[in-house]
Design an enzyme around this catalytic site. Structure first.
Site, PDB file in Angstrom:
ATOM      1  N   CYS A   1       0.817  -1.224   0.000  1.00  0.00           N
ATOM      2  CA  CYS A   1       0.000   0.000   0.000  1.00  0.00           C
ATOM      3  C   CYS A   1       0.852   1.276   0.000  1.00  0.00           C
ATOM      4  O   CYS A   1       0.326   2.361  -0.222  1.00  0.00           O
ATOM      5  CB  CYS A   1      -0.966  -0.001   1.180  1.00  0.00           C
ATOM      6  SG  CYS A   1      -2.045  -1.433   1.204  1.00  0.00           S
TER       7      CYS A   1
ATOM      8  N   HIS B   1      -3.028   7.249   2.655  1.00  0.00           N
ATOM      9  CA  HIS B   1      -3.480   5.977   2.080  1.00  0.00           C
ATOM     10  C   HIS B   1      -4.950   5.764   2.450  1.00  0.00           C
ATOM     11  O   HIS B   1      -5.348   5.920   3.609  1.00  0.00           O
ATOM     12  CB  HIS B   1      -2.610   4.847   2.629  1.00  0.00           C
ATOM     13  CG  HIS B   1      -3.102   3.486   2.271  1.00  0.00           C
ATOM     14  ND1 HIS B   1      -3.550   3.164   1.004  1.00  0.00           N
ATOM     15  CD2 HIS B   1      -3.221   2.355   3.013  1.00  0.00           C
ATOM     16  CE1 HIS B   1      -3.917   1.899   0.993  1.00  0.00           C
ATOM     17  NE2 HIS B   1      -3.745   1.382   2.192  1.00  0.00           N
TER      18      HIS B   1
ATOM     19  N   ASN C   1     -10.098  -0.064   0.028  1.00  0.00           N
ATOM     20  CA  ASN C   1      -8.642  -0.013   0.014  1.00  0.00           C
ATOM     21  C   ASN C   1      -8.136  -0.629  -1.289  1.00  0.00           C
ATOM     22  O   ASN C   1      -8.254  -1.836  -1.503  1.00  0.00           O
ATOM     23  CB  ASN C   1      -8.109  -0.793   1.220  1.00  0.00           C
ATOM     24  CG  ASN C   1      -6.605  -0.730   1.338  1.00  0.00           C
ATOM     25  OD1 ASN C   1      -5.918  -0.304   0.410  1.00  0.00           O
ATOM     26  ND2 ASN C   1      -6.095  -1.155   2.473  1.00  0.00           N
TER      27      ASN C   1
HETATM   28  N1  ACO Z   1     -19.073  -7.937   9.051  1.00  0.00           N
HETATM   29  C1  ACO Z   1     -19.661  -8.175  10.240  1.00  0.00           C
HETATM   30  N2  ACO Z   1     -18.975  -8.575  11.323  1.00  0.00           N
HETATM   31  C2  ACO Z   1     -17.654  -8.762  11.193  1.00  0.00           C
HETATM   32  C3  ACO Z   1     -16.994  -8.553   9.963  1.00  0.00           C
HETATM   33  C4  ACO Z   1     -17.758  -8.128   8.868  1.00  0.00           C
HETATM   34  N3  ACO Z   1     -17.219  -7.881   7.653  1.00  0.00           N
HETATM   35  N4  ACO Z   1     -15.674  -8.824  10.128  1.00  0.00           N
HETATM   36  C5  ACO Z   1     -15.502  -9.182  11.403  1.00  0.00           C
HETATM   37  N5  ACO Z   1     -16.689  -9.152  12.047  1.00  0.00           N
HETATM   38  C6  ACO Z   1     -16.963  -9.455  13.438  1.00  0.00           C
HETATM   39  C7  ACO Z   1     -15.945 -10.402  14.040  1.00  0.00           C
HETATM   40  O1  ACO Z   1     -16.263 -11.731  13.719  1.00  0.00           O
HETATM   41  C8  ACO Z   1     -16.063 -10.097  15.510  1.00  0.00           C
HETATM   42  O2  ACO Z   1     -17.209 -10.742  16.003  1.00  0.00           O
HETATM   43  P1  ACO Z   1     -17.194 -11.411  17.489  1.00  0.00           P
HETATM   44  O3  ACO Z   1     -16.928 -10.268  18.428  1.00  0.00           O
HETATM   45  O4  ACO Z   1     -18.554 -11.995  17.579  1.00  0.00           O
HETATM   46  O5  ACO Z   1     -16.062 -12.382  17.445  1.00  0.00           O
HETATM   47  C9  ACO Z   1     -16.360  -8.599  15.532  1.00  0.00           C
HETATM   48  O6  ACO Z   1     -16.822  -8.254  14.217  1.00  0.00           O
HETATM   49  C10 ACO Z   1     -15.152  -7.756  15.866  1.00  0.00           C
HETATM   50  O7  ACO Z   1     -14.068  -8.218  15.099  1.00  0.00           O
HETATM   51  P2  ACO Z   1     -12.675  -7.525  15.191  1.00  0.00           P
HETATM   52  O8  ACO Z   1     -11.711  -8.162  14.251  1.00  0.00           O
HETATM   53  O9  ACO Z   1     -12.276  -7.383  16.621  1.00  0.00           O
HETATM   54  O10 ACO Z   1     -13.034  -6.105  14.609  1.00  0.00           O
HETATM   55  P3  ACO Z   1     -12.281  -4.757  14.807  1.00  0.00           P
HETATM   56  O11 ACO Z   1     -13.115  -3.863  15.624  1.00  0.00           O
HETATM   57  O12 ACO Z   1     -10.841  -4.920  15.135  1.00  0.00           O
HETATM   58  O13 ACO Z   1     -12.343  -4.206  13.319  1.00  0.00           O
HETATM   59  C11 ACO Z   1     -11.018  -3.930  11.353  1.00  0.00           C
HETATM   60  C12 ACO Z   1     -11.700  -4.919  12.275  1.00  0.00           C
HETATM   61  C13 ACO Z   1     -12.040  -3.028  10.707  1.00  0.00           C
HETATM   62  C14 ACO Z   1     -10.279  -4.672  10.254  1.00  0.00           C
HETATM   63  C15 ACO Z   1     -10.044  -3.095  12.217  1.00  0.00           C
HETATM   64  O14 ACO Z   1      -9.176  -3.922  12.933  1.00  0.00           O
HETATM   65  C16 ACO Z   1      -9.269  -2.151  11.397  1.00  0.00           C
HETATM   66  O15 ACO Z   1      -9.774  -1.141  10.971  1.00  0.00           O
HETATM   67  N6  ACO Z   1      -7.976  -2.447  11.177  1.00  0.00           N
HETATM   68  C17 ACO Z   1      -7.169  -1.711  10.285  1.00  0.00           C
HETATM   69  C18 ACO Z   1      -6.895  -2.601   9.173  1.00  0.00           C
HETATM   70  C19 ACO Z   1      -6.984  -1.969   7.836  1.00  0.00           C
HETATM   71  O16 ACO Z   1      -7.544  -0.948   7.566  1.00  0.00           O
HETATM   72  N7  ACO Z   1      -6.334  -2.667   6.946  1.00  0.00           N
HETATM   73  C20 ACO Z   1      -6.278  -2.270   5.615  1.00  0.00           C
HETATM   74  C21 ACO Z   1      -5.124  -2.924   5.000  1.00  0.00           C
HETATM   75  S1  ACO Z   1      -3.695  -2.406   5.746  1.00  0.00           S
HETATM   76  C22 ACO Z   1      -3.260  -1.047   5.049  1.00  0.00           C
HETATM   77  O17 ACO Z   1      -3.674  -0.732   4.004  1.00  0.00           O
HETATM   78  C23 ACO Z   1      -2.334  -0.223   5.814  1.00  0.00           C
END
Ligand code: ACO
Length: 319
Positions: free
Chosen positions: A113, A246, A276
């Site tokens: 990225c 980004h 993304n």
């Molecule tokens: N839809 C519905 N529910 C979902 C989904 C979805 N697509 N994905 C996960 N869940 C659920 C999980 O199963 C979990 O359920 P549970 O509590 O019953 O087990 C719950 O949501 C929470 O899951 P987490 O993984 O803890 O969610 P989190 O709040 O951490 O959010 C996310 C996940 C959005 C990916 C977050 O960690 C984030 O924003 N990270 C940054 C990553 C990013 O942006 N990466 C992009 C690529 S990297 C880059 O470009 C730099």
């Protein structure tokens, strides 16, 4: 001697696939979860046979038209991508063939990225050295090829697309400063840990991510590298007219702006429309803001990338 952007273009394939559309395609998710946590409302996905070089071609044609340049005038072509058409030749060479350019220095850059920021910085160094005069720098991805549609925590985040800029040697200010970094100690928090060997996929061919670790890392380094770039250029952060980070996640973007003391009015956000798109995300956002007239000649623009590796970097330019 500066390297100056003289044309910008971008391309998104097909029509927008909304969060609701993903549900209809069988992903166990909902619009509220995706929008609240990421700000993403839609993404664009290629047809199964779609390739990165095709997306790169459309974005490049638009950037060349904006620059008033013919592809034959380019002496440097760099494509940033983690989803090349083939193992080799490079996607940049495939693009060069499609554009009908013969003889330019042509290669791919792989910094996930941060790829566009790496490629732009490399092109700038070629131009400032005096060895090259006119460069095409492209960020293009077909991330849908490496998504596991059974993994709802990752597949909803990404999309396909391409963005391109044309750079020219100029005595008028262009790129003022840049900074590139990486730390391979964090290679495992975002990766596609597979390979092709003797006709078989060895390991995992899909994108895997520790979302929380990525979030924390991205917010820290995006603010740090922006300050580093400002200091190198002798520019105060409050003199920046536009920040283009980004486009991964609105919460990462907002946290970065807050750390830098910048109001969201100064931040270009397009992640809602295309998710993304990895190396394509920054030039897609840049093109949107140039075409709708927000970015004006003479303004200072900070571009920032962060991604797998881990890699991160920033470019401060006067438009
Ligand atoms: N839809 C519905 N529910 C979902 C989904 C979805 N697509 N994905 C996960 N869940 C659920 C999980 O199963 C979990 O359920 P549970 O509590 O019953 O087990 C719950 O949501 C929470 O899951 P987490 O993984 O803890 O969610 P989190 O709040 O951490 O959010 C996310 C996940 C959005 C990916 C977050 O960690 C984030 O924003 N990270 C940054 C990553 C990013 O942006 N990466 C992009 C690529 S990297 C880059 O470009 C730099």
């Amino acid at each position: 001697m500066f390297a100056r952007i003289i044309g910008v273009g971008s391309f998104l394939p097909g029509s927008a696939v909304t969060n609701h559309d993903l549900m209809l395609r069988g992903v166990d998710t909902n619009d509220e979860w995706i929008v609240t946590r990421t700000g993403i409302k839609a993404r664009h996905l290629v047809e199964p046979a779609g390739t990165t070089s095709e997306l790169a071609l459309e974005a490049s044609r638009r950037a060349l038209t904006a620059a008033g340049l013919n592809a034959s005038e380019l002496d440097l072509i760099i494509v940033a991508t983690s989803t090349p058409d083939f193992i080799f030749p490079s996607t940049a060479c495939l693009l060069q063939g499609k554009l009908g350019n013969h003889g330019a220095t042509t290669f791919d850059v792989q910094a996930v990225c941060s790829g566009f920021i790496y490629a732009l910085t490399i092109a700038e160094k070629f131009i400032r050295s005096g060895s090259h005069k006119k460069a095409l720098v492209v960020g293009a991805e077909v991330f849908s090829r490496i998504l596991d549609w059974q993994d709802r925590a990752t597949c909803v985040l990404f999309g396909d697309g391409a963005g391109a800029v044309v750079l020219e040697a100029s005595d008028k200010p262009g790129i003022l400063a840049s900074a590139l970094h990486a730390d391979g100690a964090h290679h495992n928090i975002l990766s596609v840990p597979g390979n092709v060997c003797s006709g078989q996929v060895i390991g995992d061919p899909f994108l895997r991510m520790d979302g929380k670790a990525v979030f924390k890392f991205a917010v820290r380094v995006l603010a740090e590298v922006a300050y580093e770039c400002c200091a190198a250029a002798g520019v105060e952060p409050n003199e920046i007219d536009w920040l283009i980070p980004h486009q991964a996640n609105i919460r990462i973007i907002e946290a970065t702006a807050k750390k830098m003391g910048l109001s969201m009015d100064k931040v270009i956000v397009t992640v809602d429309q295309h998710g993304n798109t990895s190396a394509a995300s920054v030039p897609l956002a840049l093109d949107a803001a140039v075409r709708d007239g927000r970015i004006k000649p003479g303004q200072k623009v900070m571009l920032e990338g962060v991604g797998g590796g881990f890699t991160w970097g920033a470019v401060l330019l006067e438009f």
